[in-house]
Design an enzyme around this catalytic site. Sequence first.
Site, PDB file in Angstrom:
ATOM      1  N   ASP A   1      -3.122 -18.190   0.417  1.00 42.57           N
ATOM      2  CA  ASP A   1      -4.103 -18.869  -0.434  1.00 42.57           C
ATOM      3  C   ASP A   1      -4.831 -19.963   0.351  1.00 42.57           C
ATOM      4  O   ASP A   1      -6.058 -20.097   0.282  1.00 42.57           O
ATOM      5  CB  ASP A   1      -3.455 -19.428  -1.719  1.00 42.57           C
ATOM      6  CG  ASP A   1      -2.126 -20.139  -1.472  1.00 42.57           C
ATOM      7  OD1 ASP A   1      -1.629 -20.128  -0.327  1.00 42.57           O
ATOM      8  OD2 ASP A   1      -1.577 -20.723  -2.443  1.00 42.57           O
TER       9      ASP A   1
ATOM     10  N   ASP B   1      -6.438  -6.922   4.193  1.00 41.47           N
ATOM     11  CA  ASP B   1      -7.550  -6.235   3.530  1.00 41.47           C
ATOM     12  C   ASP B   1      -8.466  -7.259   2.867  1.00 41.47           C
ATOM     13  O   ASP B   1      -9.691  -7.249   3.054  1.00 41.47           O
ATOM     14  CB  ASP B   1      -6.989  -5.262   2.481  1.00 41.47           C
ATOM     15  CG  ASP B   1      -8.090  -4.548   1.734  1.00 41.47           C
ATOM     16  OD1 ASP B   1      -9.031  -4.070   2.399  1.00 41.47           O
ATOM     17  OD2 ASP B   1      -8.033  -4.472   0.495  1.00 41.47           O
TER      18      ASP B   1
ATOM     19  N   ASP C   1     -12.413  -8.815   4.324  1.00 40.25           N
ATOM     20  CA  ASP C   1     -13.678  -8.739   3.574  1.00 40.25           C
ATOM     21  C   ASP C   1     -14.256 -10.138   3.389  1.00 40.25           C
ATOM     22  O   ASP C   1     -15.463 -10.353   3.516  1.00 40.25           O
ATOM     23  CB  ASP C   1     -13.468  -8.086   2.198  1.00 40.25           C
ATOM     24  CG  ASP C   1     -13.717  -6.588   2.229  1.00 40.25           C
ATOM     25  OD1 ASP C   1     -13.493  -5.991   3.306  1.00 40.25           O
ATOM     26  OD2 ASP C   1     -14.120  -6.023   1.200  1.00 40.25           O
TER      27      ASP C   1
ATOM     28  N   TYR D   1       0.822  -1.213   0.000  1.00 41.53           N
ATOM     29  CA  TYR D   1       0.000   0.000   0.000  1.00 41.53           C
ATOM     30  C   TYR D   1       0.856   1.263   0.000  1.00 41.53           C
ATOM     31  O   TYR D   1       0.466   2.286  -0.551  1.00 41.53           O
ATOM     32  CB  TYR D   1      -0.898   0.041   1.241  1.00 41.53           C
ATOM     33  CG  TYR D   1      -2.235  -0.629   1.091  1.00 41.53           C
ATOM     34  CD1 TYR D   1      -2.335  -1.955   0.729  1.00 41.53           C
ATOM     35  CD2 TYR D   1      -3.410   0.082   1.350  1.00 41.53           C
ATOM     36  CE1 TYR D   1      -3.559  -2.568   0.614  1.00 41.53           C
ATOM     37  CE2 TYR D   1      -4.643  -0.523   1.244  1.00 41.53           C
ATOM     38  CZ  TYR D   1      -4.714  -1.841   0.870  1.00 41.53           C
ATOM     39  OH  TYR D   1      -5.928  -2.449   0.762  1.00 41.53           O
TER      40      TYR D   1
ATOM     41  N   LYS E   1       2.947 -15.383   2.659  1.00 38.96           N
ATOM     42  CA  LYS E   1       3.204 -16.125   1.419  1.00 38.96           C
ATOM     43  C   LYS E   1       4.718 -16.366   1.392  1.00 38.96           C
ATOM     44  O   LYS E   1       5.427 -15.928   0.476  1.00 38.96           O
ATOM     45  CB  LYS E   1       2.704 -15.291   0.225  1.00 38.96           C
ATOM     46  CG  LYS E   1       2.713 -16.013  -1.106  1.00 38.96           C
ATOM     47  CD  LYS E   1       1.623 -17.055  -1.261  1.00 38.96           C
ATOM     48  CE  LYS E   1       1.837 -17.829  -2.557  1.00 38.96           C
ATOM     49  NZ  LYS E   1       0.916 -18.969  -2.693  1.00 38.96           N
TER      50      LYS E   1
HETATM   51  C1  IPM Z   1     -10.368  -0.995   4.167  1.00 43.71           C
HETATM   52  C2  IPM Z   1     -10.602  -0.385   2.820  1.00 43.71           C
HETATM   53  C3  IPM Z   1      -9.418   0.522   2.508  1.00 43.71           C
HETATM   54  C4  IPM Z   1      -8.169  -0.341   2.445  1.00 43.71           C
HETATM   55  C5  IPM Z   1      -9.581   1.352   1.234  1.00 43.71           C
HETATM   56  C6  IPM Z   1     -10.828   2.203   1.271  1.00 43.71           C
HETATM   57  C7  IPM Z   1      -8.365   2.190   0.950  1.00 43.71           C
HETATM   58  O1  IPM Z   1     -10.777  -1.366   1.860  1.00 43.71           O
HETATM   59  O2  IPM Z   1     -10.280  -0.247   5.160  1.00 43.71           O
HETATM   60  O3  IPM Z   1     -10.303  -2.213   4.252  1.00 43.71           O
HETATM   61  O4  IPM Z   1      -7.903  -0.972   1.420  1.00 43.71           O
HETATM   62  O5  IPM Z   1      -7.471  -0.397   3.441  1.00 43.71           O
HETATM   63 MG    MG Z   2     -10.863  -3.329   2.618  1.00 45.05          MG
END
Ligand code: IPM
Ligand code: MG
Length: 371
Positions: free
Chosen positions: A221, A245, A249, A142, A189
């Site tokens: 993975d 990240d 999700d 990032y 990884k």
């Molecule tokens: C998160 C979001 C952020 C990230 C984005 C909005 C930059 O996806 O907080 O998980 O990737 O960290």
């Molecule tokens: Mg995110």
Amino acid sequence: MKKSITVIPGDGIGPEVTQQTVRVLDAVALRYEHEFEYTYCLMGAIAIDQTGSPLPVETIDACLGSDAILFGAIGDPKYDNDPSAKVRPEQGLLGLRKALQLYANIRPVTTYPAVQHLSPLKDAQTNGVDFIIFRELTGGIYFGHKNLSEDGTLASDECVYTRAEIERIAHPAFKLAQQRRKKLTLVDKANVLETSRLWRKVVKEVALQYPDVTIDFLFVDNAAMQIILNPKQFDVVLTENMFGDILSDEASVISGSLGLLPSASIGNGTALFEPIHGSYPQAAGKDIANPIGSILSAAMLLEHLGMTTEATAVRQAVEWALENNFVTKDIDPVNFYFTSTIGELIADHISNKFPQALHKDNIELRKSTII
Ligand code: IPM
Ligand code: MG
């Protein structure tokens, strides 16, 4: 206690859900005799529109000078669909994480019996899931050097980690595991990436100081697969920025709705609390977004400020709402309540406005918002 809170509503549904959370915090302040002072600041697309910058310097200053930050959401489709945009809303959040050195993002993954049927996983997998993703937040790909060649045919993003960056997040992750089921899983990884091999080396060294914590290692993975196959096996999952990240999700769907999950970002300075969902622009302004992810983030905020009884009251009010089917459209597309109604009900529950044995009919009459 008197506490100053910087409120950054942000984009999309951010302002609506944050408004309900402030209402809940006000109810907490009243019931437990605290004083919360809010400073509202801009960040994201709304900040670009109003000031030209996704992270105005006043926002950083307010955050640095406050006890905690409550953040809504960031992002706007008009930037997502324009790869040539030089200024992007997300730069605001990334810049704030860096400026405040919020190096650890903590995302608890739990299930709620009342909404478990919404999970795409079967009950056998979801029953009793309770783990925490500890994601590194200010390093890795990032924040590494980015490059696009002049002719636009070659791009690169560098992934860099230092020993110090890994150590400073490993310690709080192990400490948390000590207070829980004493298991830490490092996701990396290491069969391919040099940065992952450094993570493994440093985490193994740090582990020596926490002999009561069992440590294991998973390639990312495989971890992605295990989160679906057997999420119960995890207690604390420690990982670098981008893997965290993606996995967080993925893990969020276990609970049944992305709208329920909170997060905390902590580091050297003021800590930040935000729901894990995005700005959901299609729902903005419709009063249909789920405010619970944000409200539970406020519970984490209260805990961080040492207000554990207050945090428990917020969590109990949320559970009460879910158990009684006081839910938003993402959970029940037919019989749903508006964002503002859910916020009001949860705030009222904290204020003890409801008797213990309550009839749902009374609320429906009183609110008359049922669709
Ligand atoms: C998160 C979001 C952020 C990230 C984005 C909005 C930059 O996806 O907080 O998980 O990737 O960290
Ligand atoms: Mg995110």
